[in-house]
Design a protein around this motif. Sequence first.
Motif, PDB file in Angstrom:
ATOM      1  N   PRO A 259       0.811  -1.220   0.000  1.00 15.51           N
ATOM      2  CA  PRO A 259       0.000   0.000   0.000  1.00 15.51           C
ATOM      3  C   PRO A 259       0.844   1.269   0.000  1.00 15.51           C
ATOM      4  O   PRO A 259       2.047   1.246   0.275  1.00 15.51           O
ATOM      5  CB  PRO A 259      -0.794  -0.114   1.304  1.00 15.51           C
ATOM      6  N   ASN A 260       0.174   2.373  -0.290  1.00 14.23           N
ATOM      7  CA  ASN A 260       0.792   3.692  -0.202  1.00 14.23           C
ATOM      8  C   ASN A 260      -0.048   4.537   0.759  1.00 14.23           C
ATOM      9  O   ASN A 260      -1.024   5.159   0.350  1.00 14.23           O
ATOM     10  CB  ASN A 260       0.859   4.352  -1.575  1.00 14.23           C
ATOM     11  N   PRO A 261       0.315   4.558   2.049  1.00 13.16           N
ATOM     12  CA  PRO A 261      -0.546   5.217   3.033  1.00 13.16           C
ATOM     13  C   PRO A 261      -0.638   6.729   2.853  1.00 13.16           C
ATOM     14  O   PRO A 261      -1.640   7.331   3.244  1.00 13.16           O
ATOM     15  CB  PRO A 261       0.111   4.858   4.371  1.00 13.16           C
ATOM     16  N   CYS A 262       0.378   7.361   2.261  1.00 13.91           N
ATOM     17  CA  CYS A 262       0.310   8.818   2.063  1.00 13.91           C
ATOM     18  C   CYS A 262      -0.825   9.188   1.120  1.00 13.91           C
ATOM     19  O   CYS A 262      -1.481  10.223   1.300  1.00 13.91           O
ATOM     20  CB  CYS A 262       1.638   9.340   1.517  1.00 13.91           C
ATOM     21  N   VAL A 263      -1.083   8.357   0.120  1.00 14.08           N
ATOM     22  CA  VAL A 263      -2.192   8.618  -0.796  1.00 14.08           C
ATOM     23  C   VAL A 263      -3.514   8.535  -0.053  1.00 14.08           C
ATOM     24  O   VAL A 263      -4.397   9.395  -0.214  1.00 14.08           O
ATOM     25  CB  VAL A 263      -2.164   7.635  -1.976  1.00 14.08           C
ATOM     26  N   ARG A 264      -3.665   7.529   0.788  1.00 13.85           N
ATOM     27  CA  ARG A 264      -4.896   7.378   1.562  1.00 13.85           C
ATOM     28  C   ARG A 264      -5.088   8.540   2.531  1.00 13.85           C
ATOM     29  O   ARG A 264      -6.207   9.048   2.700  1.00 13.85           O
ATOM     30  CB  ARG A 264      -4.863   6.064   2.344  1.00 13.85           C
ATOM     31  N   CYS A 265      -4.007   8.978   3.167  1.00 10.80           N
ATOM     32  CA  CYS A 265      -4.099  10.098   4.090  1.00 10.80           C
ATOM     33  C   CYS A 265      -4.540  11.362   3.363  1.00 10.80           C
ATOM     34  O   CYS A 265      -5.426  12.079   3.823  1.00 10.80           O
ATOM     35  CB  CYS A 265      -2.748  10.318   4.771  1.00 10.80           C
ATOM     36  N   ASN A 266      -3.935  11.627   2.207  1.00  9.04           N
ATOM     37  CA  ASN A 266      -4.314  12.823   1.446  1.00  9.04           C
ATOM     38  C   ASN A 266      -5.751  12.743   0.955  1.00  9.04           C
ATOM     39  O   ASN A 266      -6.484  13.740   0.957  1.00  9.04           O
ATOM     40  CB  ASN A 266      -3.366  13.009   0.259  1.00  9.04           C
ATOM     41  N   ALA A 267      -6.173  11.573   0.518  1.00  4.62           N
ATOM     42  CA  ALA A 267      -7.511  11.424  -0.045  1.00  4.62           C
ATOM     43  C   ALA A 267      -8.599  11.548   1.008  1.00  4.62           C
ATOM     44  O   ALA A 267      -9.748  11.872   0.680  1.00  4.62           O
ATOM     45  CB  ALA A 267      -7.634  10.075  -0.758  1.00  4.62           C
ATOM     46  N   ASN A 268      -8.235  11.306   2.261  1.00  2.82           N
ATOM     47  CA  ASN A 268      -9.242  11.296   3.315  1.00  2.82           C
ATOM     48  C   ASN A 268      -8.944  12.304   4.424  1.00  2.82           C
ATOM     49  O   ASN A 268      -9.610  13.316   4.552  1.00  2.82           O
ATOM     50  CB  ASN A 268      -9.350   9.880   3.912  1.00  2.82           C
ATOM     51  N   THR A 269      -7.898  12.025   5.200  1.00  2.00           N
ATOM     52  CA  THR A 269      -7.677  12.772   6.436  1.00  2.00           C
ATOM     53  C   THR A 269      -7.148  14.180   6.219  1.00  2.00           C
ATOM     54  O   THR A 269      -7.699  15.159   6.729  1.00  2.00           O
ATOM     55  CB  THR A 269      -6.695  11.991   7.335  1.00  2.00           C
ATOM     56  N   LYS A 270      -6.060  14.296   5.473  1.00  2.00           N
ATOM     57  CA  LYS A 270      -5.326  15.569   5.435  1.00  2.00           C
ATOM     58  C   LYS A 270      -6.119  16.689   4.791  1.00  2.00           C
ATOM     59  O   LYS A 270      -5.930  17.865   5.121  1.00  2.00           O
ATOM     60  CB  LYS A 270      -3.987  15.383   4.727  1.00  2.00           C
ATOM     61  N   PHE A 271      -6.999  16.367   3.881  1.00  2.65           N
ATOM     62  CA  PHE A 271      -7.764  17.420   3.208  1.00  2.65           C
ATOM     63  C   PHE A 271      -9.235  17.409   3.631  1.00  2.65           C
ATOM     64  O   PHE A 271      -9.720  18.361   4.230  1.00  2.65           O
ATOM     65  CB  PHE A 271      -7.619  17.282   1.688  1.00  2.65           C
ATOM     66  N   GLY A 272      -9.935  16.340   3.334  1.00  4.66           N
ATOM     67  CA  GLY A 272     -11.369  16.312   3.607  1.00  4.66           C
ATOM     68  C   GLY A 272     -11.718  16.439   5.078  1.00  4.66           C
ATOM     69  O   GLY A 272     -12.519  17.294   5.474  1.00  4.66           O
ATOM     70  N   ASP A 273     -11.109  15.596   5.913  1.00  3.28           N
ATOM     71  CA  ASP A 273     -11.435  15.629   7.338  1.00  3.28           C
ATOM     72  C   ASP A 273     -11.012  16.946   7.977  1.00  3.28           C
ATOM     73  O   ASP A 273     -11.736  17.517   8.807  1.00  3.28           O
ATOM     74  CB  ASP A 273     -10.752  14.460   8.067  1.00  3.28           C
ATOM     75  N   LEU A 274      -9.837  17.457   7.590  1.00  5.87           N
ATOM     76  CA  LEU A 274      -9.377  18.721   8.158  1.00  5.87           C
ATOM     77  C   LEU A 274     -10.278  19.882   7.768  1.00  5.87           C
ATOM     78  O   LEU A 274     -10.608  20.737   8.593  1.00  5.87           O
ATOM     79  CB  LEU A 274      -7.943  19.011   7.716  1.00  5.87           C
ATOM     80  N   LEU A 275     -10.668  19.916   6.494  1.00  5.65           N
ATOM     81  CA  LEU A 275     -11.487  21.045   6.057  1.00  5.65           C
ATOM     82  C   LEU A 275     -12.865  21.012   6.716  1.00  5.65           C
ATOM     83  O   LEU A 275     -13.411  22.062   7.083  1.00  5.65           O
ATOM     84  CB  LEU A 275     -11.620  21.052   4.533  1.00  5.65           C
ATOM     85  N   ARG A 276     -13.432  19.816   6.897  1.00  5.12           N
ATOM     86  CA  ARG A 276     -14.722  19.730   7.579  1.00  5.12           C
ATOM     87  C   ARG A 276     -14.630  20.309   8.986  1.00  5.12           C
ATOM     88  O   ARG A 276     -15.521  21.041   9.433  1.00  5.12           O
ATOM     89  CB  ARG A 276     -15.204  18.271   7.626  1.00  5.12           C
ATOM     90  N   ARG A 277     -13.543  20.014   9.670  1.00  4.40           N
ATOM     91  CA  ARG A 277     -13.367  20.561  11.013  1.00  4.40           C
ATOM     92  C   ARG A 277     -13.016  22.044  10.941  1.00  4.40           C
ATOM     93  O   ARG A 277     -13.410  22.841  11.797  1.00  4.40           O
ATOM     94  CB  ARG A 277     -12.272  19.784  11.747  1.00  4.40           C
ATOM     95  N   GLY A 278     -12.241  22.418   9.922  1.00  6.50           N
ATOM     96  CA  GLY A 278     -11.832  23.805   9.776  1.00  6.50           C
ATOM     97  C   GLY A 278     -12.987  24.750   9.526  1.00  6.50           C
ATOM     98  O   GLY A 278     -12.916  25.945   9.877  1.00  6.50           O
ATOM     99  N   ARG A 279     -14.050  24.254   8.936  1.00  6.08           N
ATOM    100  CA  ARG A 279     -15.211  25.121   8.690  1.00  6.08           C
ATOM    101  C   ARG A 279     -15.791  25.646  10.004  1.00  6.08           C
ATOM    102  O   ARG A 279     -16.368  26.741  10.034  1.00  6.08           O
ATOM    103  CB  ARG A 279     -16.269  24.366   7.890  1.00  6.08           C
ATOM    104  N   ALA A 280     -15.625  24.869  11.070  1.00  6.90           N
ATOM    105  CA  ALA A 280     -16.093  25.339  12.368  1.00  6.90           C
ATOM    106  C   ALA A 280     -15.287  26.536  12.858  1.00  6.90           C
ATOM    107  O   ALA A 280     -15.734  27.292  13.724  1.00  6.90           O
ATOM    108  CB  ALA A 280     -16.016  24.211  13.399  1.00  6.90           C
ATOM    109  N   LEU A 281     -14.080  26.712  12.282  1.00  9.67           N
ATOM    110  CA  LEU A 281     -13.237  27.856  12.618  1.00  9.67           C
ATOM    111  C   LEU A 281     -13.392  28.978  11.595  1.00  9.67           C
ATOM    112  O   LEU A 281     -12.642  29.951  11.619  1.00  9.67           O
ATOM    113  CB  LEU A 281     -11.769  27.422  12.681  1.00  9.67           C
ATOM    114  N   GLY A 282     -14.350  28.822  10.695  1.00 12.75           N
ATOM    115  CA  GLY A 282     -14.585  29.844   9.694  1.00 12.75           C
ATOM    116  C   GLY A 282     -13.685  29.769   8.491  1.00 12.75           C
ATOM    117  O   GLY A 282     -13.608  30.725   7.707  1.00 12.75           O
TER     118      GLY A 282
END
Length: 360
Positions: free
Chosen positions: A97-120
């Motif tokens: 596997p390539n875990p960096c691809v999975r992290c970018n596709a899920n955690t680093k961008f999507g999950d962070l931005l969803r939480r970041g919206r709470a900070l405006g």
Amino acid sequence: MAANRILVAMSGGVDSSVTAALLVKAGLEVVGVTMKTFCYQDTPAHSRTCCGLDGILDARRVADTLGIPHYVFDVEKEFTRDVIDDFVAEYARGRTPNPCVRCNANTKFGDLLRRGRALGCDGIATGHYVRSFRVDDGRAGLLRGLDRAKDQSYFLWGLPPELLPLLHFPLGALTKPEVREQARQLELVTAEKPESQEICFVPTGDYRDLLRKRLTPRHPALEPGPIRHVDGHLVGEHNGYAGFTVGQRKGLGGGFAEPHYVIRVEPATRTVVVGPQEALNSSRVRVNDLNWFHGPPEPGEELRVQLRHRAPDVPARVDAVDASDLQLTLATPQLAVTPGQSCAVFRGDELVGGGRILAA
């Protein structure tokens, strides 16, 4: 889309530090965020992973220097589900596997931005060496970084297309020496910090340590099995097929008249198949788990594909494509095309999507 407040994913390294600094310099409102992705209790104090405790502390020091707020988001649950569990499952299936691809596709961008919206926040930036673009019709996309030695577009094919207009990559037109010089001029504590070397959730450097912890006792991936030559004869025995990947030479024993390599892994029989270098060549590739930014390519289209990190892209023809399967013919045979690794697809310098290699 013009962003008013940008969330910067800060790992505590020099790249994300300079990313935040450049956005502040541009007059944008910046919020720094570092992800807590896993439990650190077994992590060495000065581990060179990108997400360790040292990284959190360094990111906070940089944020203080820049005068921006800094938060730590606990994404351990999501990261474990989307990255670590997938990593373990892939090795159990005899894939790499390539875990960096999975992290970018899920955690680093999507999950962070969803939480970041709470900070405006209405945009997200990272220290990837890749360029983003937008055209008049509203289409957004990604281009290779100008510094080909550092280009990281290969790791971003899995990004959700709807995120593309919200992304910012200030380092895309810079080289690594230029980034370090910027950090020195700003007197950032990360200016001379070495790059992370390990998979962030494998601080020991040996992924098999993680597999032993997370797989069931006596899992077939960690049990002995045969090493066979491509012609069928028995060569020896291994202590777990999860320790082998296509193209590997180490750990195969001796006695060959020429160098031998892992050709494939067969989990059903716990067999590792080895052979000479010419047996590693593949001219056809099959890819699944597809993601396209603006629709799939057409059958017969000539594209370029990158089949592993740091490998050059090569010409390829699309033989067939549907919602779940892409079949390619490579213009020249390539060595060690590895199931589980990524196939990033390009038109020129533009990243159009990709998938995971199923077979070659």
